[in-house]
Design a protein around this motif. Sequence first.
Motif, PDB file in Angstrom:
ATOM      1  N   MET A  94       0.830  -1.200   0.000  1.00  0.00           N
ATOM      2  CA  MET A  94       0.000   0.000   0.000  1.00  0.00           C
ATOM      3  C   MET A  94       0.870   1.257   0.000  1.00  0.00           C
ATOM      4  O   MET A  94       1.960   1.275   0.562  1.00  0.00           O
ATOM      5  CB  MET A  94      -0.916   0.020   1.225  1.00  0.00           C
ATOM      6  CG  MET A  94      -1.977  -1.045   1.223  1.00  0.00           C
ATOM      7  SD  MET A  94      -3.041  -0.885   2.682  1.00  0.00           S
ATOM      8  CE  MET A  94      -1.860  -1.249   3.977  1.00  0.00           C
ATOM      9  N   MET A  97      -2.606   4.718   4.139  1.00  0.00           N
ATOM     10  CA  MET A  97      -3.921   4.333   4.640  1.00  0.00           C
ATOM     11  C   MET A  97      -5.028   4.625   3.643  1.00  0.00           C
ATOM     12  O   MET A  97      -5.998   3.885   3.525  1.00  0.00           O
ATOM     13  CB  MET A  97      -4.185   5.053   5.969  1.00  0.00           C
ATOM     14  CG  MET A  97      -5.427   4.587   6.697  1.00  0.00           C
ATOM     15  SD  MET A  97      -5.673   5.412   8.298  1.00  0.00           S
ATOM     16  CE  MET A  97      -4.346   4.696   9.266  1.00  0.00           C
ATOM     17  N   SER A 100      -6.268   1.836   1.138  1.00  0.00           N
ATOM     18  CA  SER A 100      -6.702   0.544   1.680  1.00  0.00           C
ATOM     19  C   SER A 100      -7.746  -0.132   0.790  1.00  0.00           C
ATOM     20  O   SER A 100      -7.653  -1.331   0.507  1.00  0.00           O
ATOM     21  CB  SER A 100      -7.258   0.732   3.096  1.00  0.00           C
ATOM     22  OG  SER A 100      -6.281   1.248   3.970  1.00  0.00           O
ATOM     23  N   SER A 123      -2.446  -8.188   7.211  1.00  0.00           N
ATOM     24  CA  SER A 123      -2.201  -6.825   6.748  1.00  0.00           C
ATOM     25  C   SER A 123      -1.297  -6.064   7.705  1.00  0.00           C
ATOM     26  O   SER A 123      -1.211  -6.368   8.899  1.00  0.00           O
ATOM     27  CB  SER A 123      -3.533  -6.080   6.621  1.00  0.00           C
ATOM     28  OG  SER A 123      -3.335  -4.686   6.435  1.00  0.00           O
ATOM     29  N   VAL A 128      -3.115   1.309   7.661  1.00  0.00           N
ATOM     30  CA  VAL A 128      -4.250   0.732   6.957  1.00  0.00           C
ATOM     31  C   VAL A 128      -5.533   1.131   7.669  1.00  0.00           C
ATOM     32  O   VAL A 128      -5.549   1.330   8.885  1.00  0.00           O
ATOM     33  CB  VAL A 128      -4.128  -0.815   6.916  1.00  0.00           C
ATOM     34  CG1 VAL A 128      -4.215  -1.399   8.314  1.00  0.00           C
ATOM     35  CG2 VAL A 128      -5.180  -1.438   6.021  1.00  0.00           C
ATOM     36  N   ASN A 129      -6.596   1.293   6.895  1.00  0.00           N
ATOM     37  CA  ASN A 129      -7.938   1.427   7.446  1.00  0.00           C
ATOM     38  C   ASN A 129      -8.613   0.082   7.246  1.00  0.00           C
ATOM     39  O   ASN A 129      -8.957  -0.302   6.134  1.00  0.00           O
ATOM     40  CB  ASN A 129      -8.703   2.538   6.732  1.00  0.00           C
ATOM     41  CG  ASN A 129     -10.102   2.750   7.298  1.00  0.00           C
ATOM     42  OD1 ASN A 129     -10.811   1.796   7.621  1.00  0.00           O
ATOM     43  ND2 ASN A 129     -10.513   3.997   7.398  1.00  0.00           N
ATOM     44  N   LEU A 133     -10.367  -1.642   3.972  1.00  0.00           N
ATOM     45  CA  LEU A 133      -9.746  -2.845   3.420  1.00  0.00           C
ATOM     46  C   LEU A 133     -10.808  -3.914   3.163  1.00  0.00           C
ATOM     47  O   LEU A 133     -10.869  -4.501   2.065  1.00  0.00           O
ATOM     48  CB  LEU A 133      -8.700  -3.363   4.401  1.00  0.00           C
ATOM     49  CG  LEU A 133      -7.733  -4.427   3.890  1.00  0.00           C
ATOM     50  CD1 LEU A 133      -6.660  -3.794   3.015  1.00  0.00           C
ATOM     51  CD2 LEU A 133      -7.066  -5.150   5.067  1.00  0.00           C
ATOM     52  N   VAL A 173      -0.224  -6.026   2.277  1.00  0.00           N
ATOM     53  CA  VAL A 173      -1.460  -6.769   2.501  1.00  0.00           C
ATOM     54  C   VAL A 173      -1.318  -8.087   1.760  1.00  0.00           C
ATOM     55  O   VAL A 173      -1.029  -8.098   0.558  1.00  0.00           O
ATOM     56  CB  VAL A 173      -2.707  -6.021   2.000  1.00  0.00           C
ATOM     57  CG1 VAL A 173      -3.969  -6.842   2.307  1.00  0.00           C
ATOM     58  CG2 VAL A 173      -2.809  -4.646   2.634  1.00  0.00           C
TER      59      VAL A 173
END
Length: 386
Positions: A94, A97, A100, A123, A128-129, A133, A173
């Motif tokens: 990624m 964030m 995601s 992940s 990340v959110n 995701l 991820v």
Amino acid sequence: MLIRQESVDSKTALKDLPGISPLASANLVLVFGSIKRFNEGKLQGFLKSRYPTAQVVGCTTSGEISPNGVFDDSIQITAIQWEKTVQRVAQTKMSGMQSSFEAAAGLAKQLKADTLRTVLVISDGLNVNGSELLKGFQSVLGDIPIVGGLAGDGGAFVKTLQLYNDTVSDNLVIAVGLYGNALITASGALGGWKPYGPPRTVTKSEKNVVFEMDGKPALPLYRMYIGEAFSKGLPGTGLKFPLAVIEEGKRDVEKIRTLLAIDTKNNSLTFAGNVEEGETVRLCQTNHDRLVDGAGAAANLVMDGLSANKTNQTGLALCVSCVGRKGVMAELVGDEIKLVQQILGPQTSLTGFYSYGELAPRPNTTDSVLHNQTMTIGYLSENLLA
């Protein structure tokens, strides 16, 4: 389905394992360990030489789960050889964030097939959110069950690492698609948290950042409820005071959000998953016994889901529990793992980790959501007669 597990505790090294691999023909190897262990540099090469035909995936943790309990600064290795199930592994890095959803949708397109039965996701835990995701995966895959979690770093909230074959990196991820009618799956997810204080309406938020509740700045309101002593330790102490999203018509709390960060300039709270404007929330607290009971209830949901497939055949339970639960239970955290093992039985091998977010279907559904402060269990086995 063949399963072999290896464990390297905090006082031993990879070289101390037996010279011969216990399952050199494994298709999939799951690896969970501490930041220190993942930074040793020799991990990838060692695992690839030991399991030459396997896809190797894993992540750093805030505690490693094994059939023997919970460990810190260890490496837990689970080798799996599928006999009839087909697997496909995809991964992406990624850019942040905000990517995601797109990252997950791209992986889902690589995995999509009529025979897809479930997806394991590991992940990055900080960049990340988790809600976005899951939305990305579901935008392509629909209601295919998704289980797994967001990596940890021992509660430091600085950097998490993910492992994919020869690569150890942050911002990854990794998704493992499992295919075919021989695959047996079930899941369970319950917390054991009790809401307290008055309900509050989220009046201003942006995805996983809450700015206002009941028209008041979110951070001062949160600090008032947890008290001055805990406020001094934020955001870390926030693990003991998550938010429950109160869903209309739901008797039990099924969606909890863990605090990840605070912003004193904007008086905002950043959570591990989305908290939408208009949602009703309450602060939560708990104790050791409630959390252990919640883990046991999650294991019973797995057993209920197996129904006709409830036999003495070999199975694997991927347990992903929250670092916040570990903080509450402290040295007694192994109690929840003991109860899960007792309920699932000795024929079921346990692996997993303490995380910054858990992915699993809601109880008795295939609707996967991001959980926080929850024990989630993804069960896998094979029906060789299918």
